[in-house]
Design a protein around this motif. Structure first.
Motif, mmCIF file in Angstrom:
data_model
loop_
_atom_site.group_PDB
_atom_site.id
_atom_site.type_symbol
_atom_site.label_atom_id
_atom_site.label_comp_id
_atom_site.label_asym_id
_atom_site.label_seq_id
_atom_site.Cartn_x
_atom_site.Cartn_y
_atom_site.Cartn_z
ATOM 1 N N TYR A 1 0.839 -1.202 0.000
ATOM 2 C CA TYR A 1 0.000 0.000 0.000
ATOM 3 C C TYR A 1 0.874 1.252 0.000
ATOM 4 O O TYR A 1 0.637 2.190 -0.775
ATOM 5 C CB TYR A 1 -0.927 -0.005 1.221
ATOM 6 N N ARG B 1 0.966 4.060 -2.896
ATOM 7 C CA ARG B 1 0.543 5.423 -2.568
ATOM 8 C C ARG B 1 1.673 6.426 -2.788
ATOM 9 O O ARG B 1 1.435 7.530 -3.282
ATOM 10 C CB ARG B 1 0.029 5.483 -1.135
ATOM 11 N N GLN C 1 3.947 6.191 -4.986
ATOM 12 C CA GLN C 1 4.114 6.345 -6.431
ATOM 13 C C GLN C 1 3.062 7.273 -7.038
ATOM 14 O O GLN C 1 3.330 7.927 -8.032
ATOM 15 C CB GLN C 1 4.058 4.974 -7.122
ATOM 16 N N THR C 2 1.891 7.343 -6.427
ATOM 17 C CA THR C 2 0.787 8.100 -7.024
ATOM 18 C C THR C 2 0.423 9.381 -6.297
ATOM 19 O O THR C 2 -0.244 10.239 -6.864
ATOM 20 C CB THR C 2 -0.477 7.223 -7.111
ATOM 21 N N ASP C 3 0.813 9.517 -5.042
ATOM 22 C CA ASP C 3 0.370 10.648 -4.218
ATOM 23 C C ASP C 3 1.564 11.524 -3.844
ATOM 24 O O ASP C 3 2.326 11.207 -2.931
ATOM 25 C CB ASP C 3 -0.326 10.111 -2.967
ATOM 26 N N THR C 4 1.713 12.647 -4.545
ATOM 27 C CA THR C 4 2.862 13.518 -4.295
ATOM 28 C C THR C 4 2.809 14.149 -2.907
ATOM 29 O O THR C 4 3.850 14.419 -2.312
ATOM 30 C CB THR C 4 2.976 14.614 -5.375
ATOM 31 N N LYS C 5 1.619 14.363 -2.368
ATOM 32 C CA LYS C 5 1.506 14.914 -1.008
ATOM 33 C C LYS C 5 2.004 13.903 0.022
ATOM 34 O O LYS C 5 2.648 14.270 1.004
ATOM 35 C CB LYS C 5 0.055 15.306 -0.687
ATOM 36 N N PHE C 6 1.696 12.636 -0.204
ATOM 37 C CA PHE C 6 2.120 11.568 0.709
ATOM 38 C C PHE C 6 3.645 11.495 0.775
ATOM 39 O O PHE C 6 4.218 11.202 1.815
ATOM 40 C CB PHE C 6 1.513 10.231 0.263
ATOM 41 N N ARG C 7 4.298 11.784 -0.327
ATOM 42 C CA ARG C 7 5.762 11.763 -0.389
ATOM 43 C C ARG C 7 6.380 12.832 0.505
ATOM 44 O O ARG C 7 7.546 12.738 0.875
ATOM 45 C CB ARG C 7 6.250 12.008 -1.815
ATOM 46 N N TYR D 1 5.391 13.551 3.496
ATOM 47 C CA TYR D 1 5.320 13.115 4.891
ATOM 48 C C TYR D 1 6.703 12.655 5.343
ATOM 49 O O TYR D 1 7.490 12.163 4.543
ATOM 50 C CB TYR D 1 4.365 11.934 5.057
ATOM 51 N N GLU E 1 0.742 6.351 9.528
ATOM 52 C CA GLU E 1 -0.403 6.348 8.612
ATOM 53 C C GLU E 1 -0.773 4.931 8.178
ATOM 54 O O GLU E 1 -1.936 4.622 7.970
ATOM 55 C CB GLU E 1 -0.067 7.204 7.394
ATOM 56 N N ASP F 1 10.084 12.787 -11.156
ATOM 57 C CA ASP F 1 8.970 13.696 -11.506
ATOM 58 C C ASP F 1 9.440 15.058 -11.943
ATOM 59 O O ASP F 1 10.403 15.602 -11.642
ATOM 60 C CB ASP F 1 8.004 13.841 -10.327
#
Length: 144
Positions: free
Chosen positions: A90, A94, A96-102, A104, A112, A144
């Motif tokens: 998971y 996440r 790979q797809t969620d720049t905000k999560f990166r 953290y 989380e 990116d």
């Protein structure tokens, strides 16, 4: 060997012989647990911290022995390894797809996804992916 009631070796041998296996579980119970595990995975129930076989089995209307046997047999891993693998998969997806999560911290990501410490998360992440989460994030960011 002399069999006596209080001989710990004999008691252990009997316990091993009587250890439940998947053949001791009815097809109905096995199928019920497999369906519950599928729903558990789909709902991301594995992200809860302090998850254990006893509580999860209870929520499934079963017992921890049967749940452990089903996980060991059908997922080919221990319960804790099964949960950890789901969490790491998971986290990777996440990240790979969620720049905000990166953005953290590793500690925040760990919390989380249900890990108690950043160290345990980083160690498990490395064990599963061959790379530490901080380096994985840096690689994603540079791409990116």
């Amino acid at each position: 060997m002399i069999e006596t009631k209080n001989n710990p070796v004999v008691a252990k041998e009997k316990a091993v012989k009587n250890k439940p296996s998947v053949t001791n579980i009815s097809d109905e119970v096995r199928d019920h647990l497999l369906v519950k595990l599928q729903k558990f995975e789909e709902s991301r129930g594995y992200l809860k911290s302090k998850l254990n076989t006893k509580d999860l089995a209870k929520s499934f209307g079963s017992n921890s022995s049967y749940l452990s046997i089903v996980v060991n047999t059908y997922k080919q891993k221990s319960f804790s390894q099964y949960i950890n693998d789901l969490c790491i998969d998971y986290a990777v997806a996440r990240l790979q797809t969620d720049t905000k999560f990166r953005k953290y911290t590793v500690k925040a990501i760990a919390q989380e996804i249900g890990f108690n410490t950043a160290e345990a998360f980083a160690k498990t992440f490395y064990k599963n992916t061959g790379i530490y989460p901080s380096y994985f994030i840096k690689q994603l960011e540079s791409r990116d």
